[in-house]
Design a protein around this motif. Structure first.
Motif, mmCIF file in Angstrom:
data_model
loop_
_atom_site.group_PDB
_atom_site.id
_atom_site.type_symbol
_atom_site.label_atom_id
_atom_site.label_comp_id
_atom_site.label_asym_id
_atom_site.label_seq_id
_atom_site.Cartn_x
_atom_site.Cartn_y
_atom_site.Cartn_z
ATOM 1 N N UNK A 143 9.564 -3.193 5.413
ATOM 2 C CA UNK A 143 11.017 -3.084 5.315
ATOM 3 C C UNK A 143 11.477 -2.009 4.335
ATOM 4 N N UNK A 144 10.645 -1.607 3.396
ATOM 5 C CA UNK A 144 11.051 -0.615 2.403
ATOM 6 C C UNK A 144 11.188 0.767 3.050
ATOM 7 N N UNK A 145 12.167 1.573 2.588
ATOM 8 C CA UNK A 145 13.110 1.270 1.510
ATOM 9 C C UNK A 145 14.303 0.464 2.007
ATOM 10 N N UNK A 146 14.806 -0.400 1.144
ATOM 11 C CA UNK A 146 15.986 -1.206 1.438
ATOM 12 C C UNK A 146 17.183 -0.679 0.655
ATOM 13 N N UNK A 147 18.366 -0.794 1.240
ATOM 14 C CA UNK A 147 19.590 -0.428 0.547
ATOM 15 C C UNK A 147 20.603 -1.557 0.727
ATOM 16 N N UNK A 148 21.626 -1.558 -0.106
ATOM 17 C CA UNK A 148 22.685 -2.558 0.019
ATOM 18 C C UNK A 148 23.664 -2.130 1.099
ATOM 19 N N UNK A 162 8.132 -10.313 1.399
ATOM 20 C CA UNK A 162 7.231 -10.187 0.256
ATOM 21 C C UNK A 162 7.533 -8.874 -0.452
ATOM 22 N N UNK A 163 7.955 -8.981 -1.710
ATOM 23 C CA UNK A 163 8.348 -7.812 -2.491
ATOM 24 C C UNK A 163 7.197 -7.420 -3.393
ATOM 25 N N UNK A 164 6.584 -6.290 -3.117
ATOM 26 C CA UNK A 164 5.422 -5.817 -3.891
ATOM 27 C C UNK A 164 4.320 -6.863 -3.962
ATOM 28 N N UNK A 165 4.076 -7.549 -2.847
ATOM 29 C CA UNK A 165 2.984 -8.506 -2.792
ATOM 30 C C UNK A 165 3.461 -9.945 -2.794
ATOM 31 N N UNK A 204 14.125 -6.055 -4.623
ATOM 32 C CA UNK A 204 13.789 -5.657 -3.255
ATOM 33 C C UNK A 204 14.218 -4.216 -2.983
ATOM 34 N N UNK A 205 15.410 -3.855 -3.460
ATOM 35 C CA UNK A 205 15.914 -2.499 -3.242
ATOM 36 C C UNK A 205 15.077 -1.480 -4.017
ATOM 37 N N UNK A 206 14.603 -1.877 -5.196
ATOM 38 C CA UNK A 206 13.818 -0.955 -6.034
ATOM 39 C C UNK A 206 12.352 -0.885 -5.622
ATOM 40 N N UNK A 207 11.890 -1.843 -4.821
ATOM 41 C CA UNK A 207 10.463 -1.937 -4.507
ATOM 42 C C UNK A 207 9.995 -0.808 -3.601
ATOM 43 N N UNK A 208 8.783 -0.363 -3.849
ATOM 44 C CA UNK A 208 8.159 0.638 -2.983
ATOM 45 C C UNK A 208 7.510 -0.007 -1.765
ATOM 46 N N UNK A 209 7.211 -1.303 -1.869
ATOM 47 C CA UNK A 209 6.573 -1.986 -0.752
ATOM 48 C C UNK A 209 7.245 -3.333 -0.524
ATOM 49 N N UNK A 210 7.789 -3.518 0.667
ATOM 50 C CA UNK A 210 8.369 -4.793 1.072
ATOM 51 C C UNK A 210 7.852 -5.104 2.470
ATOM 52 N N UNK A 243 8.593 -13.547 -3.510
ATOM 53 C CA UNK A 243 8.829 -13.853 -2.098
ATOM 54 C C UNK A 243 10.200 -14.493 -1.941
ATOM 55 N N UNK A 244 10.924 -14.085 -0.890
ATOM 56 C CA UNK A 244 12.164 -14.765 -0.561
ATOM 57 C C UNK A 244 12.242 -14.947 0.951
ATOM 58 N N UNK A 245 13.144 -15.818 1.375
ATOM 59 C CA UNK A 245 13.337 -16.071 2.793
ATOM 60 C C UNK A 245 14.656 -15.447 3.222
#
Length: 252
Positions: A97-102, A40-43, A76-82, A47-49
């Protein structure tokens, strides 16, 4: 972990796992069983699986599968909340999960996160917690070790399940004792009888009340509880459920 916006997790601290070894083991279990992870990306709106590709305790990294939607990966990478949600052996698991990077996994792009500091392992239904009476609170007597002053001290219960109890420690007599075992604790359950068991403190939360006073809530797990004592706990929970159902139906 940030407080989940989920009514079913009102007492989410009771289910919080803080041991890094245990967290790594749970994440590896999710990977090994190929469990799908809902991210869940910022709420709830985005949403992705995904799935857990790799867990490395030495570098404290977790690799997650890349979304087929490139723009969603960017969000997802830019989100403050995952927040990630999944199941392992029918137990609900939640972690931030945040922060995420590639990153790269076997030559393909993926998402990288740190091993979370904590996660929530929401126990099966049999570990459902029942609130205990407030007007005439149930008490647990805990023998204190010498480093905490020795002797015994009585603490009121906030709730009870077949897995453990939550107690209130207004004077912080137990200190910062997460992971500590307290043998020979005694619960006096009305109309059921005494329960003697070892309690292990699993988590604590300091709460600020409306009068600005603080109260400490400790989640405690039963350790090696005997069948007889566990049966008494279950009898008391059944009694509380009957009383609650009677109140809701207007019979009490």
């Amino acid at each position: 972990m940030q407080q989940p916006n989920d009514p079913s997790l009102e007492n989410w601290h009771d289910y919080e796992v803080q041991s890094q070894r245990e967290i790594v083991a749970l994440l590896r279990g999710i990977r090994d069983k190929n469990q799908l992870v809902r991210m869940l990306i910022n709420g709830e709106a985005d949403v992705c699986v995904t799935s857990v590709l790799d867990v490395d305790p030495d570098t404290r990294t977790v690799l997650l599968d890349w979304s087929v939607d490139r723009e969603q990966n960017r969000r997802a990478i830019a989100a403050k909340r995952v927040r990630c949600e999944t199941f392992l052996d029918k137990i609900r698991i939640l972690f931030d999960a945040a922060p995420l990077t590639e990153a790269q996994y076997k030559g393909s792009p993926c998402l990288r996160m740190d091993v979370p500091e904590t996660l929530i392992r929401l126990q099966r239904r049999e570990y459902y917690r029942m609130p205990t009476p407030v007007s005439n609170p149930i008490k647990v007597v805990i023998p204190l070790p010498e480093e905490l002053g020795g002797g015994t001290q009585s603490f009121p219960l906030a709730d009870i399940s077949v897995g453990g109890i939550a107690i209130l420690d207004n004077n912080k007599a137990l200190g910062e004792t997460i992971g500590v075992d307290f043998p020979n604790c005694r619960l006096e359950l009305p109309e059921v009888g005494p329960v003697i068991t070892t309690l292990q403190v699993r988590n604590l939360m300091d709460m600020t009340l409306l009068n600005n006073k603080t109260n400490r809530r400790l989640g405690c797990q039963f350790i090696n509880i005997s069948r007889g004592n566990l049966a008494n706990v279950q009898k008391y929970i059944t009694k509380l459920e009957r009383e609650r159902n009677a109140r809701l139906s207007g019979l009490a």
